[in-house]
Design a protein around this motif. Structure first.
Motif, PDB file in Angstrom:
ATOM      1  N   ARG A  30     -59.974  32.476  74.762  1.00 47.10           N
ATOM      2  CA  ARG A  30     -59.458  33.814  75.009  1.00 47.10           C
ATOM      3  C   ARG A  30     -58.186  34.087  74.236  1.00 47.10           C
ATOM      4  O   ARG A  30     -57.378  33.181  74.015  1.00 47.10           O
ATOM      5  N   TRP A  51     -57.904  33.017  69.913  1.00 46.75           N
ATOM      6  CA  TRP A  51     -58.331  31.768  70.531  1.00 46.75           C
ATOM      7  C   TRP A  51     -58.180  30.579  69.591  1.00 46.75           C
ATOM      8  O   TRP A  51     -57.900  29.465  70.023  1.00 46.75           O
ATOM      9  N   SER A  96     -53.561  36.560  79.761  1.00 47.89           N
ATOM     10  CA  SER A  96     -54.817  36.156  79.140  1.00 47.89           C
ATOM     11  C   SER A  96     -55.793  37.328  79.105  1.00 47.89           C
ATOM     12  O   SER A  96     -55.879  38.103  80.071  1.00 47.89           O
ATOM     13  N   ARG A  97     -56.520  37.446  78.021  1.00 45.35           N
ATOM     14  CA  ARG A  97     -57.589  38.425  77.950  1.00 45.35           C
ATOM     15  C   ARG A  97     -58.783  37.875  78.718  1.00 45.35           C
ATOM     16  O   ARG A  97     -58.895  36.675  78.969  1.00 45.35           O
ATOM     17  N   TRP A  99     -62.372  38.692  78.113  1.00 43.87           N
ATOM     18  CA  TRP A  99     -63.547  38.366  77.335  1.00 43.87           C
ATOM     19  C   TRP A  99     -63.233  38.158  75.863  1.00 43.87           C
ATOM     20  O   TRP A  99     -63.915  37.394  75.192  1.00 43.87           O
ATOM     21  N   SER A 101     -61.529  37.109  72.329  1.00 45.01           N
ATOM     22  CA  SER A 101     -60.833  35.963  71.766  1.00 45.01           C
ATOM     23  C   SER A 101     -59.725  36.387  70.798  1.00 45.01           C
ATOM     24  O   SER A 101     -59.052  35.531  70.219  1.00 45.01           O
TER      25      SER A 101
END
Length: 123
Positions: A30, A51, A96-97, A99, A101
């Motif tokens: 992510r 990511w 954090s996201r 879905w 990256s």
């Protein structure tokens, strides 16, 4: 769960390294970001990283002084801060996201947030 650490009280010109450890929910694939919120101000973007750490982006105010990095083996993201200024004083949050990256500077793209760590820079 995201756990930020490494904040503290330093003098102007000093350096600090913040860490953000992800547990329970892996952040390995992510995009991750750091934001900060100074007293009386809105939370603002600081830096983000893809990511694979190939892509990074920074707020203009920290460009050249801060470096975001990550260690996916440790599920941890870092923010190395150098040449700190009193204007950098804030609570720093990692995020954090869900879905994606990729990087993003938008708060709306980060559904998961850590609890924050306070950085105070004295003049």
């Amino acid at each position: 769960q995201l756990q930020a650490s490494g904040g503290g009280l330093v003098q102007a010109g000093a350096s600090l390294r913040l860490s953000c450890a992800a547990s329970g929910r892996s952040a390995t694939n992510r995009g991750m970001g750091w934001f900060r919120q100074a007293p009386g101000k809105e939370r603002e973007f600081v830096a983000s990283i893809s990511w694979d750490a190939i892509s990074t982006n920074y707020a203009d105010s920290v460009k050249g002084r801060f470096t975001i990095s990550r260690d996916n083996a440790k599920n941890t993201v870092y923010l190395q801060m150098t040449s700190l200024k009193p204007d950098d004083t804030a609570v720093y949050y990692c995020a954090s996201r869900k879905w994606s990256s990729m990087t993003s500077s938008s708060r709306a793209d980060y559904p998961y947030w850590g609890q924050g760590t306070l950085v105070t820079v004295s003049s």
